[in-house]
Design a protein around this motif. Structure first.
Motif, short mmCIF file in Angstrom:
data_model
loop_
_atom_site.label_atom_id
_atom_site.label_comp_id
_atom_site.label_asym_id
_atom_site.label_seq_id
_atom_site.Cartn_x
_atom_site.Cartn_y
_atom_site.Cartn_z
N PRO A 22 1.01 -0.85 0.18
CA PRO A 22 -0.17 0.39 -0.01
C PRO A 22 1.00 0.90 0.10
O PRO A 22 0.55 2.35 -0.37
CB PRO A 22 -0.43 -0.70 1.29
N GLN A 23 1.69 1.38 0.48
CA GLN A 23 2.47 2.71 0.81
C GLN A 23 3.47 3.07 -0.54
O GLN A 23 3.29 3.01 -0.85
CB GLN A 23 3.75 2.11 1.85
N ALA A 24 3.91 1.57 -1.09
CA ALA A 24 4.13 1.63 -3.07
C ALA A 24 3.44 2.57 -3.54
O ALA A 24 3.44 3.79 -4.37
CB ALA A 24 4.84 0.79 -3.60
N LEU A 25 2.18 1.90 -3.27
CA LEU A 25 0.72 2.96 -4.76
C LEU A 25 0.94 4.16 -4.32
O LEU A 25 0.48 4.75 -4.95
CB LEU A 25 -0.36 2.04 -4.03
N LEU A 26 0.48 4.37 -2.71
CA LEU A 26 0.88 5.56 -2.42
C LEU A 26 1.49 6.18 -2.82
O LEU A 26 1.47 8.04 -3.23
CB LEU A 26 0.15 6.04 -0.68
N ALA A 27 3.08 6.25 -2.94
CA ALA A 27 3.63 7.50 -2.87
C ALA A 27 3.92 7.62 -4.92
O ALA A 27 4.27 8.49 -5.05
CB ALA A 27 5.04 6.01 -3.19
N ALA A 28 2.93 6.05 -5.69
CA ALA A 28 3.22 6.23 -6.69
C ALA A 28 1.86 7.29 -6.90
O ALA A 28 2.23 7.99 -8.64
CB ALA A 28 3.08 4.80 -7.32
N SER A 29 1.43 6.95 -6.73
CA SER A 29 -0.26 8.72 -6.99
C SER A 29 0.30 9.80 -6.17
O SER A 29 0.31 10.93 -7.22
CB SER A 29 -1.35 8.03 -5.20
N TYR A 66 0.59 13.28 -9.09
CA TYR A 66 -0.37 14.24 -8.77
C TYR A 66 0.85 15.72 -9.16
O TYR A 66 0.74 16.19 -9.76
CB TYR A 66 -0.63 14.41 -6.72
N ILE A 67 2.43 15.31 -8.12
CA ILE A 67 3.39 15.72 -8.36
C ILE A 67 3.41 16.48 -9.80
O ILE A 67 3.68 17.56 -10.34
CB ILE A 67 4.36 15.83 -7.48
N ALA A 104 -4.14 17.30 -1.12
CA ALA A 104 -5.13 15.87 -1.83
C ALA A 104 -5.22 14.51 -2.00
O ALA A 104 -5.45 14.08 -2.60
CB ALA A 104 -4.08 16.55 -3.37
N HIS A 105 -4.44 14.85 -1.24
CA HIS A 105 -4.24 12.46 -0.56
C HIS A 105 -5.03 11.99 0.94
O HIS A 105 -4.78 11.36 1.49
CB HIS A 105 -3.26 12.18 -0.56
#
Length: 321
Positions: free
Chosen positions: A214-221, A225-226, A243-244
């Protein structure tokens, strides 16, 4: 990449270089010079033959490897000698290759792709003559977090269908046209190639989401966004976190695991975009300050200092060089 790292100015796109190994000792030297430090072995040193064709496109190297039976190893001792961290994407063209990393094995047939990380040990083995394309680029050239990509290391991506097939065909076309990939067009194609690779890796995530943390998926999102909001001068850790729906502390922790701060990631992506535009004929009529503003740098003097600190020359000198 640590936040304090100063990147050297990317080289101008270089002409195609063809290197022929007359002996296996020549080959060991060639692969170490063309990629990262590697140890190489073969059971048939007397009969060994190898050829490398390579071209540098911006921060990406495209290398066609043709060689008889041998294997290469990236060991912890060799990793300790290297500075920048790279990803390598292999496209098998002829013969078969075995890629081993992180206790995973990918047996690559013609058309197959696989990605791996030069900062972790790996082995590549070829039992017979083989030909492949290797695309090598710094880890920060992808918007995807390094630990996310690492979860796909040594995972075979079939080149017959889906996005991996499209990416494979694109890279194959690049390899067949290395001689004409020069100037700003080559830089744009390099950027397009990395965008396609990112898209392909996202597709792999969708196929097997249970492999992804999950942490990797959040980092990708967050990085996506950036990337989509780099032109906004108000882009900040606070706005990204909002935004997240996470705290700024959580946001900083996500980036801390990748060895880079939020601010330095934003800065590096903006600088890369401005650097490309300064060499692009489509923006030749725009002032340096206009190009800078397009990437969120509203203070021309600050942009010039930041650019020089990152690449070792002023934006004007880079545009002229």
């Amino acid at each position: 990449m640590p936040a304090t790292t100063v990147r050297p100015a990317p080289p101008a796109n270089q002409d195609v270089t063809t290197s022929i190994a007359r002996t296996f000792d020549d080959w060991k030297h060639l692969v170490a010079e063309s990629f990262v430090p590697l140890s190489a072995h073969t059971a048939d040193a007397d009969g060994f033959k190898g050829i490398l064709r390579s071209r540098v496109l911006d921060r990406m190297s495209i290398i066609e490897v043709t060689a008889t039976s041998h294997e290469v190893h990236r060991t912890p001792a060799l990793i300790a000698r290297t500075g920048e961290r790279y990803f390598k994407l292999n496209l098998q063209l002829e013969g078969t290759g075995l890629l081993i990393q992180d206790n995973r094995e990918a047996l690559l047939q013609p058309g197959d792709l696989a990605i791996y990380d030069t900062n972790r040990p790996y082995t590549l083995a070829f039992e017979e003559q083989a030909r492949m394309m290797v695309v090598m680029f710094p880890c920060d050239a992808l918007t995807l977090p390094t630990d996310y990509v690492g979860q796909l290391a040594a995972v075979r991506m079939a080149g017959t269908t889906g996005l991996s097939g499209i990416v494979g065909q694109f890279i194959r076309q690049l390899s067949e046209n290395l001689d004409v990939l020069g100037g700003p067009s080559g830089s744009r194609l390099a950027t397009n190639a990395l965008d396609l690779v990112s898209t392909m890796l996202h597709a792999e995530m969708d196929i097997a989401p249970d492999r992804m943390k999950p942490q990797a998926l959040l980092a990708a999102s967050i990085r996506e966004y950036i990337d989509a909001n780099l032109a906004d001068p108000l882009l900040s850790p606070a706005s990204i976190a909002a935004a997240h729906f996470i705290s700024t502390r959580h946001l900083h922790n996500v980036f801390h695991e990748s060895g880079i701060t939020v601010a330095s990631w934003i800065r590096s992506q903006r600088l890369d975009g401005a650097r490309r535009d300064l060499r692009d004929p489509l923006h030749a009529g725009k002032s340096v300050s206009t190009v800078a503003a397009r990437w969120g740098f509203l203070d021309a003097a600050h942009f010039s200092r930041t650019f020089r600190d990152a690449f070792g020359m002023s934006p004007t000198d880079w545009r002229r060089s």
